[in-house]
Design a protein around this motif. Structure first.
Motif, mmCIF file in Angstrom:
data_model
loop_
_atom_site.group_PDB
_atom_site.id
_atom_site.type_symbol
_atom_site.label_atom_id
_atom_site.label_comp_id
_atom_site.label_asym_id
_atom_site.label_seq_id
_atom_site.Cartn_x
_atom_site.Cartn_y
_atom_site.Cartn_z
ATOM 1 N N UNK A 1 0.807 -1.216 0.000
ATOM 2 C CA UNK A 1 0.000 0.000 0.000
ATOM 3 C C UNK A 1 0.843 1.270 0.000
ATOM 4 N N UNK A 2 2.042 1.196 0.585
ATOM 5 C CA UNK A 2 2.866 2.399 0.737
ATOM 6 C C UNK A 2 3.960 2.552 -0.313
ATOM 7 N N UNK A 3 4.290 1.483 -1.027
ATOM 8 C CA UNK A 3 5.412 1.549 -1.970
ATOM 9 C C UNK A 3 5.186 2.577 -3.077
ATOM 10 N N UNK A 4 3.985 2.608 -3.632
ATOM 11 C CA UNK A 4 3.701 3.561 -4.709
ATOM 12 C C UNK A 4 3.753 5.012 -4.226
ATOM 13 N N UNK A 5 3.106 5.354 -3.109
ATOM 14 C CA UNK A 5 3.211 6.737 -2.624
ATOM 15 C C UNK A 5 4.633 7.156 -2.282
ATOM 16 N N UNK A 6 5.408 6.237 -1.708
ATOM 17 C CA UNK A 6 6.797 6.557 -1.365
ATOM 18 C C UNK A 6 7.610 6.825 -2.622
ATOM 19 N N UNK B 1 10.235 10.649 -6.296
ATOM 20 C CA UNK B 1 10.331 11.200 -7.648
ATOM 21 C C UNK B 1 10.098 12.704 -7.620
ATOM 22 N N UNK B 2 9.080 13.137 -6.865
ATOM 23 C CA UNK B 2 8.776 14.557 -6.779
ATOM 24 C C UNK B 2 9.913 15.325 -6.115
ATOM 25 N N UNK B 3 10.505 14.736 -5.075
ATOM 26 C CA UNK B 3 11.620 15.384 -4.388
ATOM 27 C C UNK B 3 12.796 15.572 -5.339
ATOM 28 N N UNK B 4 13.084 14.545 -6.135
ATOM 29 C CA UNK B 4 14.181 14.640 -7.091
ATOM 30 C C UNK B 4 13.898 15.696 -8.148
ATOM 31 N N UNK C 1 14.233 5.008 -17.730
ATOM 32 C CA UNK C 1 12.863 5.451 -17.578
ATOM 33 C C UNK C 1 12.717 6.338 -16.346
ATOM 34 N N UNK C 2 11.610 7.075 -16.300
ATOM 35 C CA UNK C 2 11.412 8.068 -15.250
ATOM 36 C C UNK C 2 11.385 7.463 -13.862
ATOM 37 N N UNK C 3 10.729 6.319 -13.691
ATOM 38 C CA UNK C 3 10.642 5.714 -12.372
ATOM 39 C C UNK C 3 12.000 5.296 -11.863
ATOM 40 N N UNK D 1 14.876 6.539 -12.787
ATOM 41 C CA UNK D 1 15.662 7.741 -12.535
ATOM 42 C C UNK D 1 15.274 8.379 -11.225
ATOM 43 N N UNK D 2 13.991 8.344 -10.916
ATOM 44 C CA UNK D 2 13.520 9.018 -9.716
ATOM 45 C C UNK D 2 13.900 8.278 -8.452
ATOM 46 N N UNK D 3 13.915 6.962 -8.483
ATOM 47 C CA UNK D 3 14.131 6.217 -7.264
ATOM 48 C C UNK D 3 15.581 5.874 -7.011
ATOM 49 N N UNK D 4 16.425 5.945 -8.013
ATOM 50 C CA UNK D 4 17.800 5.483 -7.829
ATOM 51 C C UNK D 4 18.635 6.429 -6.992
ATOM 52 N N UNK D 5 18.167 7.653 -6.791
ATOM 53 C CA UNK D 5 18.945 8.619 -6.032
ATOM 54 C C UNK D 5 18.865 8.374 -4.537
ATOM 55 N N UNK D 6 18.045 7.453 -4.108
ATOM 56 C CA UNK D 6 17.814 7.297 -2.684
ATOM 57 C C UNK D 6 18.214 5.923 -2.198
#
Length: 201
Positions: free
Chosen positions: A22-27, A32-35, A192-194, A196-201
């Motif tokens: 339930x939380x993986x998608x919002x996180x 992604x938004x923070x990046x 891809x965008x996803x 790119x967005x998640x790899x920074x963390x």
């Protein structure tokens, strides 16, 4: 007792799996938004989607560093580059730093660190302050990489946090070395965008 413990473990595992689902998608969306917000801060105004056009290049020491190209009307206006250093007082420091087309530092944002509150964590604001020789914004590193005053350079270290300061400077210099060679010496695959967005963390 064995049956009871097994049942409790099964229920706990199922609950954790459900919560994670339930939380993986919002996180992921939040990261992604923070990046994306950080990229907007560190490069000139753009009209493309840098996270969708991001690519990796290899640094001199073999690290994979991600570049987010920012373009406007089809022309490159700058690069946002993720970089890091393992030399922090409390471990790894991750930053994203922007360069314009002339290779000058536009701005930076600290993505991750575990430095001492009130000391090393001042890096978020310290190196953009106009006080003394703290500010690195607008610096052209083609004339020489950044160095702290204590190391023979002209950048003031954070008070009582020289180790954190050295780690930050190392991450900036690493990003610049990639930036300065990226257009001629390197190429990379678009991600891809996803990713790119998640790899920074």
């Amino acid at each position: 007792m064995f049956v009871s413990l097994t049942a409790i473990c099964a229920v706990a595992a199922a609950s954790l799996a459900t919560v994670n689902e339930l939380t993986s998608a919002p996180i992921a969306a939040m990261k992604k938004q923070k990046l994306e917000n950080a990229i907007k801060i560190v490069v000139p105004a753009f009209d493309n989607s840098p996270t969708e056009e991001a690519y990796f290049v290899a640094s001199a020491n073999g690290d994979s560093i991600k570049i987010y190209p920012a373009t406007k009307d089809g022309k490159l206006v700058g690069n946002a580059i993720e970089s890091s250093s393992m030399l922090g007082y409390s471990g790894e420091i991750k930053i994203i730093i922007g360069f314009d087309v002339e290779g000058k530092i536009v701005d930076y944002a600290v993505l991750q660190h575990a430095e001492t509150p009130g000391l090393g964590d001042k890096m978020q604001a310290w190196f953009r302050s106009d006080k003394n020789n703290q500010n690195i914004l607008g610096r052209d590193l083609s004339t020489g990489l950044l160095k702290l005053n204590k190391d023979g350079g002209d950048v003031d270290a954070i008070t009582a946090a020289t180790i954190s300061s050295r780690a930050f400077i190392e991450a900036v210099n690493k990003a610049y070395l990639v930036q300065s060679g990226s257009s001629d010496a390197f190429s990379g695959a678009t991600v891809d965008a996803d990713s790119a967005a998640t790899s920074a963390y």
